[in-house]
Design a protein around this motif. Structure first.
Motif, PDB file in Angstrom:
ATOM      1  N   ASN A  35     -38.310  44.969  87.367  1.00 28.31           N
ATOM      2  CA  ASN A  35     -37.510  44.358  86.306  1.00 28.31           C
ATOM      3  C   ASN A  35     -36.135  45.001  86.133  1.00 28.31           C
ATOM      4  O   ASN A  35     -35.479  44.774  85.121  1.00 28.31           O
ATOM      5  N   THR A  36     -35.722  45.785  87.092  1.00 29.28           N
ATOM      6  CA  THR A  36     -34.389  46.381  86.999  1.00 29.28           C
ATOM      7  C   THR A  36     -33.339  45.349  87.382  1.00 29.28           C
ATOM      8  O   THR A  36     -33.614  44.409  88.126  1.00 29.28           O
ATOM      9  N   VAL A  37     -32.142  45.502  86.851  1.00 28.55           N
ATOM     10  CA  VAL A  37     -31.039  44.606  87.201  1.00 28.55           C
ATOM     11  C   VAL A  37     -29.850  45.444  87.628  1.00 28.55           C
ATOM     12  O   VAL A  37     -29.732  46.623  87.301  1.00 28.55           O
ATOM     13  N   SER A  38     -28.961  44.804  88.369  1.00 22.81           N
ATOM     14  CA  SER A  38     -27.765  45.468  88.858  1.00 22.81           C
ATOM     15  C   SER A  38     -26.600  44.497  88.807  1.00 22.81           C
ATOM     16  O   SER A  38     -26.783  43.277  88.743  1.00 22.81           O
ATOM     17  N   SER A  39     -25.413  45.043  88.873  1.00 21.02           N
ATOM     18  CA  SER A  39     -24.212  44.197  88.849  1.00 21.02           C
ATOM     19  C   SER A  39     -23.668  43.929  90.239  1.00 21.02           C
ATOM     20  O   SER A  39     -22.666  43.246  90.394  1.00 21.02           O
ATOM     21  N   SER A  40     -24.336  44.470  91.266  1.00 24.16           N
ATOM     22  CA  SER A  40     -23.881  44.195  92.632  1.00 24.16           C
ATOM     23  C   SER A  40     -25.085  44.036  93.557  1.00 24.16           C
ATOM     24  O   SER A  40     -26.145  44.631  93.336  1.00 24.16           O
ATOM     25  N   TYR A  41     -24.903  43.259  94.580  1.00 22.06           N
ATOM     26  CA  TYR A  41     -25.968  42.985  95.542  1.00 22.06           C
ATOM     27  C   TYR A  41     -26.416  44.269  96.242  1.00 22.06           C
ATOM     28  O   TYR A  41     -27.598  44.512  96.424  1.00 22.06           O
ATOM     29  N   GLY A  42     -25.463  45.084  96.620  1.00 25.62           N
ATOM     30  CA  GLY A  42     -25.769  46.299  97.385  1.00 25.62           C
ATOM     31  C   GLY A  42     -26.501  47.369  96.600  1.00 25.62           C
ATOM     32  O   GLY A  42     -27.224  48.177  97.166  1.00 25.62           O
ATOM     33  N   ASP A  43     -26.310  47.408  95.272  1.00 25.32           N
ATOM     34  CA  ASP A  43     -26.943  48.436  94.446  1.00 25.32           C
ATOM     35  C   ASP A  43     -28.314  48.036  93.924  1.00 25.32           C
ATOM     36  O   ASP A  43     -28.990  48.830  93.280  1.00 25.32           O
ATOM     37  N   THR A  44     -28.728  46.810  94.177  1.00 24.23           N
ATOM     38  CA  THR A  44     -29.993  46.313  93.647  1.00 24.23           C
ATOM     39  C   THR A  44     -31.165  46.876  94.447  1.00 24.23           C
ATOM     40  O   THR A  44     -31.111  46.977  95.673  1.00 24.23           O
ATOM     41  N   TYR A  45     -32.219  47.220  93.726  1.00 25.23           N
ATOM     42  CA  TYR A  45     -33.435  47.716  94.365  1.00 25.23           C
ATOM     43  C   TYR A  45     -34.021  46.633  95.254  1.00 25.23           C
ATOM     44  O   TYR A  45     -34.108  45.470  94.868  1.00 25.23           O
ATOM     45  N   LYS A  46     -34.439  47.021  96.447  1.00 27.38           N
ATOM     46  CA  LYS A  46     -35.089  46.098  97.380  1.00 27.38           C
ATOM     47  C   LYS A  46     -36.520  46.582  97.608  1.00 27.38           C
ATOM     48  O   LYS A  46     -36.758  47.778  97.745  1.00 27.38           O
ATOM     49  N   ALA A  47     -37.452  45.638  97.621  1.00 29.25           N
ATOM     50  CA  ALA A  47     -38.859  45.984  97.824  1.00 29.25           C
ATOM     51  C   ALA A  47     -39.021  46.761  99.123  1.00 29.25           C
ATOM     52  O   ALA A  47     -38.361  46.473 100.124  1.00 29.25           O
ATOM     53  N   ARG A  48     -39.912  47.721  99.092  1.00 33.18           N
ATOM     54  CA  ARG A  48     -40.161  48.562 100.263  1.00 33.18           C
ATOM     55  C   ARG A  48     -41.621  48.423 100.688  1.00 33.18           C
ATOM     56  O   ARG A  48     -42.508  48.258  99.847  1.00 33.18           O
ATOM     57  N   HIS A  49     -41.838  48.535 102.002  1.00 34.35           N
ATOM     58  CA  HIS A  49     -43.187  48.408 102.547  1.00 34.35           C
ATOM     59  C   HIS A  49     -43.361  49.423 103.679  1.00 34.35           C
ATOM     60  O   HIS A  49     -42.482  49.557 104.536  1.00 34.35           O
ATOM     61  N   PRO A  50     -44.511  50.124 103.694  1.00 35.45           N
ATOM     62  CA  PRO A  50     -44.754  51.074 104.783  1.00 35.45           C
ATOM     63  C   PRO A  50     -45.134  50.353 106.074  1.00 35.45           C
ATOM     64  O   PRO A  50     -45.673  49.252 106.052  1.00 35.45           O
ATOM     65  N   VAL A  51     -44.826  50.997 107.188  1.00 37.75           N
ATOM     66  CA  VAL A  51     -45.186  50.478 108.509  1.00 37.75           C
ATOM     67  C   VAL A  51     -46.166  51.461 109.129  1.00 37.75           C
ATOM     68  O   VAL A  51     -45.872  52.652 109.251  1.00 37.75           O
ATOM     69  N   PHE A  52     -47.338  50.955 109.510  1.00 34.30           N
ATOM     70  CA  PHE A  52     -48.398  51.778 110.088  1.00 34.30           C
ATOM     71  C   PHE A  52     -48.549  51.505 111.568  1.00 34.30           C
ATOM     72  O   PHE A  52     -48.187  50.441 112.059  1.00 34.30           O
ATOM     73  N   SER A  53     -49.122  52.481 112.249  1.00 31.41           N
ATOM     74  CA  SER A  53     -49.445  52.342 113.656  1.00 31.41           C
ATOM     75  C   SER A  53     -50.768  53.042 113.905  1.00 31.41           C
ATOM     76  O   SER A  53     -51.048  54.080 113.291  1.00 31.41           O
ATOM     77  N   THR A  54     -51.575  52.486 114.778  1.00 31.18           N
ATOM     78  CA  THR A  54     -52.808  53.172 115.156  1.00 31.18           C
ATOM     79  C   THR A  54     -52.519  54.062 116.349  1.00 31.18           C
ATOM     80  O   THR A  54     -51.674  53.753 117.186  1.00 31.18           O
ATOM     81  N   SER A  55     -53.210  55.164 116.397  1.00 29.79           N
ATOM     82  CA  SER A  55     -53.073  56.041 117.561  1.00 29.79           C
ATOM     83  C   SER A  55     -54.476  56.398 118.030  1.00 29.79           C
ATOM     84  O   SER A  55     -55.333  56.779 117.255  1.00 29.79           O
TER      85      SER A  55
END
Length: 140
Positions: free
Chosen positions: A32-52
């Motif tokens: 629910n955060t807001v920003s006044s610029s596209y670049g400063d806005t929080y973007k969802a993050r997701h981890p990337v997994f790999s099997t070994s």
């Protein structure tokens, strides 16, 4: 596969799911955060997994399990809303909201929690097997 490998797989799985839970919690906290610029806005993050999975003769790999390769930002577009009276609005009256979908994040959090719980149960079962094997050795 030895029981030690099972413990390695279980522990790396718990670590990976812990990263997933933390990332999801961060997404929900910033939804629910807001920003006044596209670049400063929080973007969802997701981890990337790999099997070994190591080969029997390969001594250079660390063993079987799950590796966290990193955390990437979502490519989904941000939400742009016209709100000229908002103090965070840019010069054109727009505010920018994160590309976080709360429903998907909650489903991801439940999935990660269940996967973590499953890895704990695998580790506990493996410990019980170790104990029984040791008890067999003591009875002789």
């Amino acid at each position: 596969m030895s029981l030690f490998n099972v413990m390695d797989i279980s522990s790396t799985g718990m670590h990976a799911e812990s990263v997933r839970l933390n990332t999801t919690a961060s997404n929900i906290a910033n939804a629910n955060t807001v920003s006044s610029s596209y670049g400063d806005t929080y973007k969802a993050r997701h981890p990337v997994f790999s099997t070994s999975l190591n080969e029997a003769n390969d001594k250079q790999t660390k063993g079987a399990g799950v590796r966290v390769l990193g955390i990437v930002e979502s490519e989904r577009p941000l939400q742009i809303e016209y709100a000229p009276h908002n103090p965070m609005a840019d010069e054109n009256g727009y505010i920018y909201k994160p590309n976080v979908n709360i429903v998907e994040e909650m489903a991801d959090m439940m999935s990660a929690s269940k996967a973590y719980e499953t890895n704990v149960q695998v580790a506990d079962t493996t410990k019980q097997i170790f104990r029984r094997v040791l008890q067999l050795g003591q009875s002789r």
